[in-house]
Design a protein around this motif. Structure first.
Motif, PDB file in Angstrom:
ATOM      1  N   ASN A 147       0.829  -1.212   0.000  1.00  0.00           N
ATOM      2  CA  ASN A 147       0.000   0.000   0.000  1.00  0.00           C
ATOM      3  C   ASN A 147       0.864   1.264   0.000  1.00  0.00           C
ATOM      4  OD1 ASN A 147      -2.990  -0.809   0.595  1.00  0.00           O
ATOM      5  ND2 ASN A 147      -1.749  -2.133   1.909  1.00  0.00           N
ATOM      6  N   ILE A 160       3.049   4.374   0.182  1.00  0.00           N
ATOM      7  CA  ILE A 160       4.401   4.760  -0.252  1.00  0.00           C
ATOM      8  C   ILE A 160       5.196   3.539  -0.720  1.00  0.00           C
ATOM      9  CG2 ILE A 160       6.596   5.676   0.598  1.00  0.00           C
ATOM     10  CD1 ILE A 160       4.900   7.539   2.463  1.00  0.00           C
ATOM     11  N   ASP A 175       4.968  -7.866   2.530  1.00  0.00           N
ATOM     12  CA  ASP A 175       3.945  -7.196   3.338  1.00  0.00           C
ATOM     13  C   ASP A 175       3.231  -8.226   4.207  1.00  0.00           C
ATOM     14  OD1 ASP A 175       2.517  -4.144   2.635  1.00  0.00           O
ATOM     15  OD2 ASP A 175       1.545  -5.463   4.075  1.00  0.00           O
ATOM     16  N   CYS A 235       5.060 -11.516   4.742  1.00  0.00           N
ATOM     17  CA  CYS A 235       6.078 -11.262   5.761  1.00  0.00           C
ATOM     18  C   CYS A 235       5.626 -10.247   6.803  1.00  0.00           C
ATOM     19  CB  CYS A 235       7.339 -10.746   5.046  1.00  0.00           C
ATOM     20  SG  CYS A 235       8.624 -10.161   6.149  1.00  0.00           S
ATOM     21  N   ASP A 236       5.637 -10.679   8.053  1.00  0.00           N
ATOM     22  CA  ASP A 236       5.513  -9.746   9.170  1.00  0.00           C
ATOM     23  C   ASP A 236       6.942  -9.406   9.577  1.00  0.00           C
ATOM     24  OD1 ASP A 236       5.406  -8.551  11.657  1.00  0.00           O
ATOM     25  OD2 ASP A 236       3.893  -9.895  12.479  1.00  0.00           O
ATOM     26  N   VAL A 237       7.369  -8.185   9.324  1.00  0.00           N
ATOM     27  CA  VAL A 237       8.783  -7.838   9.521  1.00  0.00           C
ATOM     28  C   VAL A 237       9.230  -7.921  10.980  1.00  0.00           C
ATOM     29  CG1 VAL A 237       8.972  -6.371   7.460  1.00  0.00           C
ATOM     30  CG2 VAL A 237       8.273  -5.341   9.655  1.00  0.00           C
ATOM     31  N   GLY A 278       9.913  -0.072   4.639  1.00  0.00           N
ATOM     32  CA  GLY A 278       8.827   0.908   4.703  1.00  0.00           C
ATOM     33  C   GLY A 278       7.666   0.484   5.579  1.00  0.00           C
ATOM     34  N   TYR A 330       5.436   6.987  17.808  1.00  0.00           N
ATOM     35  CA  TYR A 330       5.775   7.013  16.377  1.00  0.00           C
ATOM     36  C   TYR A 330       7.039   7.847  16.157  1.00  0.00           C
ATOM     37  CZ  TYR A 330       5.222   7.771  11.319  1.00  0.00           C
ATOM     38  OH  TYR A 330       5.425   7.838   9.962  1.00  0.00           O
ATOM     39  N   LYS A 342      10.737   6.672  14.589  1.00  0.00           N
ATOM     40  CA  LYS A 342      11.312   7.251  13.375  1.00  0.00           C
ATOM     41  C   LYS A 342      12.662   7.903  13.662  1.00  0.00           C
ATOM     42  CE  LYS A 342       8.173   5.729  10.692  1.00  0.00           C
ATOM     43  NZ  LYS A 342       8.483   4.818   9.602  1.00  0.00           N
ATOM     44  N   VAL A 362       1.927  12.376   3.691  1.00  0.00           N
ATOM     45  CA  VAL A 362       1.656  11.920   2.321  1.00  0.00           C
ATOM     46  C   VAL A 362       0.224  11.375   2.266  1.00  0.00           C
ATOM     47  CG1 VAL A 362       2.369  10.270   0.541  1.00  0.00           C
ATOM     48  CG2 VAL A 362       4.101  11.378   1.966  1.00  0.00           C
ATOM     49  N   THR A 390      -1.900   8.970   1.920  1.00  0.00           N
ATOM     50  CA  THR A 390      -2.126   7.519   1.905  1.00  0.00           C
ATOM     51  C   THR A 390      -3.230   7.220   2.912  1.00  0.00           C
ATOM     52  OG1 THR A 390      -0.611   6.987   3.712  1.00  0.00           O
ATOM     53  CG2 THR A 390       0.360   7.155   1.511  1.00  0.00           C
ATOM     54  N   ARG A 391      -3.618   5.950   2.968  1.00  0.00           N
ATOM     55  CA  ARG A 391      -4.691   5.557   3.896  1.00  0.00           C
ATOM     56  C   ARG A 391      -4.320   5.826   5.349  1.00  0.00           C
ATOM     57  NH1 ARG A 391      -4.169  -0.962   4.564  1.00  0.00           N
ATOM     58  NH2 ARG A 391      -2.136  -0.834   5.516  1.00  0.00           N
ATOM     59  N   MET A 412      -3.494   8.504   6.563  1.00  0.00           N
ATOM     60  CA  MET A 412      -4.169   9.765   6.931  1.00  0.00           C
ATOM     61  C   MET A 412      -5.572   9.506   7.478  1.00  0.00           C
ATOM     62  SD  MET A 412      -2.324  12.380   6.457  1.00  0.00           S
ATOM     63  CE  MET A 412      -0.728  11.644   6.711  1.00  0.00           C
TER      64      MET A 412
HETATM   65  N1  NAD Z   1       1.810   8.677   4.872  1.00  0.00           N
HETATM   66  C1  NAD Z   1       2.514   9.544   5.541  1.00  0.00           C
HETATM   67  O1  NAD Z   1       2.082  10.664   5.806  1.00  0.00           O
HETATM   68  C2  NAD Z   1       3.912   9.221   5.998  1.00  0.00           C
HETATM   69  C3  NAD Z   1       4.735  10.268   6.420  1.00  0.00           C
HETATM   70  C4  NAD Z   1       6.021   9.994   6.851  1.00  0.00           C
HETATM   71  C5  NAD Z   1       6.479   8.690   6.875  1.00  0.00           C
HETATM   72  N2  NAD Z   1       5.657   7.688   6.463  1.00  0.00           N
HETATM   73  C6  NAD Z   1       6.176   6.334   6.499  1.00  0.00           C
HETATM   74  O2  NAD Z   1       6.107   5.741   5.221  1.00  0.00           O
HETATM   75  C7  NAD Z   1       5.916   4.331   5.352  1.00  0.00           C
HETATM   76  C8  NAD Z   1       4.687   3.910   4.554  1.00  0.00           C
HETATM   77  O3  NAD Z   1       3.556   4.611   5.053  1.00  0.00           O
HETATM   78  P1  NAD Z   1       2.161   4.666   4.264  1.00  0.00           P
HETATM   79  O4  NAD Z   1       1.555   5.958   4.572  1.00  0.00           O
HETATM   80  O5  NAD Z   1       2.388   4.254   2.866  1.00  0.00           O
HETATM   81  O6  NAD Z   1       1.367   3.541   5.089  1.00  0.00           O
HETATM   82  P2  NAD Z   1       0.336   2.413   4.596  1.00  0.00           P
HETATM   83  O7  NAD Z   1      -0.419   2.033   5.818  1.00  0.00           O
HETATM   84  O8  NAD Z   1      -0.413   2.847   3.396  1.00  0.00           O
HETATM   85  O9  NAD Z   1       1.302   1.221   4.191  1.00  0.00           O
HETATM   86  C9  NAD Z   1       2.045   0.535   5.153  1.00  0.00           C
HETATM   87  C10 NAD Z   1       2.203  -0.913   4.695  1.00  0.00           C
HETATM   88  O10 NAD Z   1       2.966  -1.592   5.704  1.00  0.00           O
HETATM   89  C11 NAD Z   1       2.385  -2.868   5.892  1.00  0.00           C
HETATM   90  N3  NAD Z   1       2.717  -3.394   7.218  1.00  0.00           N
HETATM   91  C12 NAD Z   1       2.228  -2.995   8.416  1.00  0.00           C
HETATM   92  N4  NAD Z   1       2.744  -3.755   9.390  1.00  0.00           N
HETATM   93  C13 NAD Z   1       3.574  -4.650   8.790  1.00  0.00           C
HETATM   94  C14 NAD Z   1       4.386  -5.696   9.268  1.00  0.00           C
HETATM   95  N5  NAD Z   1       4.449  -6.002  10.576  1.00  0.00           N
HETATM   96  N6  NAD Z   1       5.123  -6.395   8.384  1.00  0.00           N
HETATM   97  C15 NAD Z   1       5.054  -6.125   7.058  1.00  0.00           C
HETATM   98  N7  NAD Z   1       4.295  -5.152   6.551  1.00  0.00           N
HETATM   99  C16 NAD Z   1       3.560  -4.417   7.406  1.00  0.00           C
HETATM  100  C17 NAD Z   1       0.876  -2.622   5.733  1.00  0.00           C
HETATM  101  O11 NAD Z   1       0.175  -3.826   5.486  1.00  0.00           O
HETATM  102  C18 NAD Z   1       0.864  -1.645   4.566  1.00  0.00           C
HETATM  103  O12 NAD Z   1       0.779  -2.311   3.334  1.00  0.00           O
HETATM  104  C19 NAD Z   1       5.799   4.068   6.845  1.00  0.00           C
HETATM  105  O13 NAD Z   1       7.064   3.705   7.330  1.00  0.00           O
HETATM  106  C20 NAD Z   1       5.398   5.400   7.410  1.00  0.00           C
HETATM  107  O14 NAD Z   1       5.758   5.562   8.761  1.00  0.00           O
HETATM  108  C21 NAD Z   1       4.376   7.921   6.019  1.00  0.00           C
END
Ligand code: NAD
Length: 257
Positions: free
Chosen positions: A21, A23, A42, A67-69, A95, A161, A165, A194, A196-197, A199
């Motif tokens: 999903n 980013i 993921d 994968c659960d990281v 990510g 959070y 980070k 950004v 994405t969901r 938000m």
């Molecule tokens: N969206 C933002 O505003 C924003 C801003 C700064 C940083 N980030 C960072 O960018 C990255 C992506 O964020 P996003 O907004 O795309 O989020 P998202 O929720 O859209 O995507 C995150 C993905 O991580 C996966 N995930 C969650 N737990 C997991 C696990 N244990 N093992 C494997 N996969 C797992 C989810 O299933 C999902 O597909 C994150 O690290 C987030 O902290 C996001």
């Protein structure tokens, strides 16, 4: 004389965690478009499979890894699956992150704190730990940890959070120093907010997120996943060959004021 057009990541093999999903998805798609073979890892396997299928249908090379990281055996298995399927690993993007409920520290449950640390920080540690021997074996590569502007500045109600980070910024610096002689670079990539969901965990809808959170960015809007993916291509490619142990902020000016 013609100019040969080659993808910036031709011949590279990348693992992207959180690729199902937002980013991570945008990064997986951008890497594939630049010629890399991409393992989409993921915890949401169906989402990862959809992204991999979309890449393969478009003529790229991708596979999905369940994968659960935060689970060592699953992180190790995702790396193994990538090496067996694509012959190595040269780029690792961490990510995956969980959404931690908004709360001041005393109201945050111990479980939520531990989950944030386990996925956001230990997950990155595990993926790096298991990928590093393969990066070394292939002659080097690039590690990109997706941090956040909130690794540098804090915001109310998101202490856990922010702490995870901030930890990634130091993790990348340590990795960079330990492995720079092996041609392995490590950096963080820090997006501002950004669209994405993620938000939608905080705001009722994207319009509200744009109005309230977008306005906190001098550029006046939320970023798009593709704008972060472009920076991730830069960090994975030879264009950033003199860059290691640092943080690339792509935050619409959030930290400028
Ligand atoms: N969206 C933002 O505003 C924003 C801003 C700064 C940083 N980030 C960072 O960018 C990255 C992506 O964020 P996003 O907004 O795309 O989020 P998202 O929720 O859209 O995507 C995150 C993905 O991580 C996966 N995930 C969650 N737990 C997991 C696990 N244990 N093992 C494997 N996969 C797992 C989810 O299933 C999902 O597909 C994150 O690290 C987030 O902290 C996001």
């Amino acid at each position: 004389m013609g100019i040969e057009q080659k993808g910036k990541l031709e011949g590279q093999t990348a693992i992207v965690t959180g690729a199902g999903n937002g980013i991570g998805r945008a990064i997986a798609m951008a890497y594939a478009a630049e010629g890399a073979a991409v393992a989409c890892a993921d915890i949401a396997m169906e989402d990862a499979e959809k992204v991999a299928a979309e890449i393969n249908a478009g003529g790229g090379r991708a596979m999905a890894c369940d994968c659960d990281v935060s689970r060592p055996e699953q992180a190790e298995a995702a790396v193994k699956q990538t090496v067996e399927g694509f012959g190595g690993v040269s780029v690792l993007v961490c990510g995956a992150a969980v959404f931690t409920p908004m709360a001041t520290l005393e109201h945050l449950s111990v479980e939520d704190w531990q989950t944030a640390m386990a996925v956001n920080v230990t997950g990155a540690f595990l993926m790096c730990k298991f990928a590093l021997p393969h990066l070394r074996q292939g002659g080097g590569g690039s590690i990109i940890l997706i941090a956040s502007q909130l690794g540098r500045v804090a915001t109310a109600g998101q202490t856990a959070y922010c702490a995870t980070k901030g930890a990634l910024l130091q993790l990348a610096k340590g990795l960079a120093l330990d492995h720079c002689q092996e041609n392995i670079r490590a950096n963080t990539l820090s997006p501002g907010a950004v669209a994405t969901r993620r938000m939608l965990n905080r705001f009722d809808d994207m319009e509200t997120a744009q109005r309230v959170w977008g306005a906190k960015h001098p550029i006046g809007r939320l970023g798009e996943p593709e704008e972060i993916a472009a920076a991730a291509v830069f960090l994975a490619s030879a264009d950033s060959s003199f860059m290691t142990g640092t943080d690339l902020l792509v935050d619409g000016g959030y930290t400028a004021w």
